[in-house]
Design an enzyme around this catalytic site. Structure first.
Site, PDB file in Angstrom:
ATOM      1  CD  GLU A 158      -2.829  -1.278   2.377  1.00 61.02           C
ATOM      2  OE1 GLU A 158      -2.725  -0.413   3.276  1.00 61.02           O
ATOM      3  OE2 GLU A 158      -3.649  -2.213   2.446  1.00 61.02           O
ATOM      4  CG  ASN A 200      -0.755  -7.035  -1.359  1.00 64.01           C
ATOM      5  OD1 ASN A 200      -1.300  -7.722  -2.220  1.00 64.01           O
ATOM      6  ND2 ASN A 200      -1.301  -6.790  -0.170  1.00 64.01           N
ATOM      7  CG  HIS A 237     -10.073  -5.466   0.326  1.00 69.18           C
ATOM      8  ND1 HIS A 237     -10.327  -6.638   1.012  1.00 69.18           N
ATOM      9  CD2 HIS A 237      -8.794  -5.141   0.618  1.00 69.18           C
ATOM     10  CE1 HIS A 237      -9.247  -7.007   1.683  1.00 69.18           C
ATOM     11  NE2 HIS A 237      -8.302  -6.121   1.456  1.00 69.18           N
ATOM     12  CD  GLU A 266      -4.830  -7.812   1.621  1.00 65.86           C
ATOM     13  OE1 GLU A 266      -5.706  -7.122   2.192  1.00 65.86           O
ATOM     14  OE2 GLU A 266      -3.619  -7.522   1.651  1.00 65.86           O
ATOM     15  CG  ASP A 268     -12.999  -8.577   1.410  1.00 62.20           C
ATOM     16  OD1 ASP A 268     -12.835  -7.679   0.564  1.00 62.20           O
ATOM     17  OD2 ASP A 268     -12.570  -8.481   2.575  1.00 62.20           O
TER      18      ASP A 268
END
Length: 336
Positions: A158, A200, A237, A266, A268
């Site tokens: 990030e 990432n 996400h 990650e 979702d």
């Protein structure tokens, strides 16, 4: 004569049976019944973020053990967990997850070595060359502990700003100098040459977004200059503020064309749309260098945003329609 005819007929039938067995088409391979096994059919993995505190919950470990073949520590390998005091490393909970994974036949992704967030207080108080050296020491310390054991590390997490600048996020690490990401990757390569080294980030899935282009330009620059980077992780996400867009496949293809692996790290999805989950899975399957998918948690109740019910299993551990859509997409995917 009767016996002889019977023997001839029996012999002919035997030859026919052998011929039929040799020429009949093989039965279709049975579809895999778990996410990990289905992904493995095309050489990929399907993983989950695992929390050490839930390894004693049988409903949790039953699903995790059965369905996934890659594990990411949810928080236990982050900076505050592994180096709570400067120069003093603690791998108790990280090792719990690592050992559980290995004992259950799974590989492990390391997450994360250099990040502006979840820094311990001592690191937050540092700046300049002192912070830069502390970052390097942290990478060396953690990677030495797991040398040769981790499939891939999210070396830097990030580091790019939200919004339309396409530039770096302002952080204490960024203020040590714009080369801090390069320094982290070079340190990591030396520390464990066997591990794949990943960048990432979130909100880099939509190809048209400035943040996506900013990361793309950095990876392209690194590859051109020989900075060691092996993979890019797309957190994925997806929610109403950052919805899935069909150009995600273009993004994965474009990064892969730079010569790096890509991974969904990650995943979702707000509301767990079965269609969207299937589309994301198909996007990965369509890109040969998309090595796998990780969902961020096991059941909705394990999610960092449980109110969004974003995962493949509900709070009671039941498979949701999204689970079936992902499993079907994986089973239908062709090897690449």
């Amino acid at each position: 004569m009767g016996d002889r005819i019977r023997r001839l007929v029996a012999g002919a039938l035997g030859v026919l049976a052998v011929f039929t067995a040799l020429t009949a088409p093989a039965p279709a391979e049975a579809a895999a019944s778990t996410l990990g096994a289905a992904a493995a059919q095309s050489g990929r993995y399907f993983g989950a973020a695992i929390a050490a505190g839930k390894l004693g919950v049988s409903a949790y470990t039953t699903i995790a053990g059965r369905e996934f073949n890659m594990v990411t520590a949810e928080n236990e390998m982050k900076i505050d967990a592994t180096e709570p005091n400067r120069g003093q490393f603690n791998f108790t909970n990280a090792d719990r997850i690592y050992n559980w994974a290995v004992q259950n036949g799974k590989r492990v992704r390391g997450h994360t070595l250099a990040w502006h967030s979840q820094q311990p207080g001592w690191m937050q108080s540092l700046s300049g060359s002192t912070l830069r050296q502390a970052m390097i020491n942290h990478i060396n310390g953690v990677m030495a502990h797991y040398k040769g054991k981790i499939y891939a590390w999210d070396v830097v997490n990030e580091a790019f700003a939200d919004g339309n600048s396409g530039g770096r996020r302002d952080s204490n690490l960024q203020r040590t100098g714009n080369d801090w990401i390069e320094a982290a990757f070079r340190t990591a390569r030396t520390a464990d040459p066997a591990a794949k080294l990943c960048y990432n980030d979130y909100n880099i899935e939509n190809w048209t977004w400035a943040k996506t282009q900013g990361v793309y330009n950095m990876v392209r620059d690194f590859k051109q200059r020989g900075v060691p980077i092996d993979c890019v992780g797309f957190q994925s996400h997806f929610n109403s503020g950052s919805p899935y867009n069909s150009n995600f496949r273009t993004t994965l293809q474009s990064f892969a064309a730079l010569g790096v692996d890509v991974a969904i790290t990650e995943l979702d999805i707000q509301g767990a749309s079965a269609t969207t989950y299937a589309n994301v899975t198909k996007d990965c399957l369509a890109v040969p260098r998309c090595v796998g998918i990780t969902v961020w948690g096991v059941r909705d109740s394990d999610s960092w945003r449980p109110g969004d019910t974003p995962l493949l299993f509900d709070g009671n551990g039941n498979k949701k329609p999204a689970y079936t859509s992902v499993l079907n997409a994986l089973n239908a995917g062709s090897p690449s």
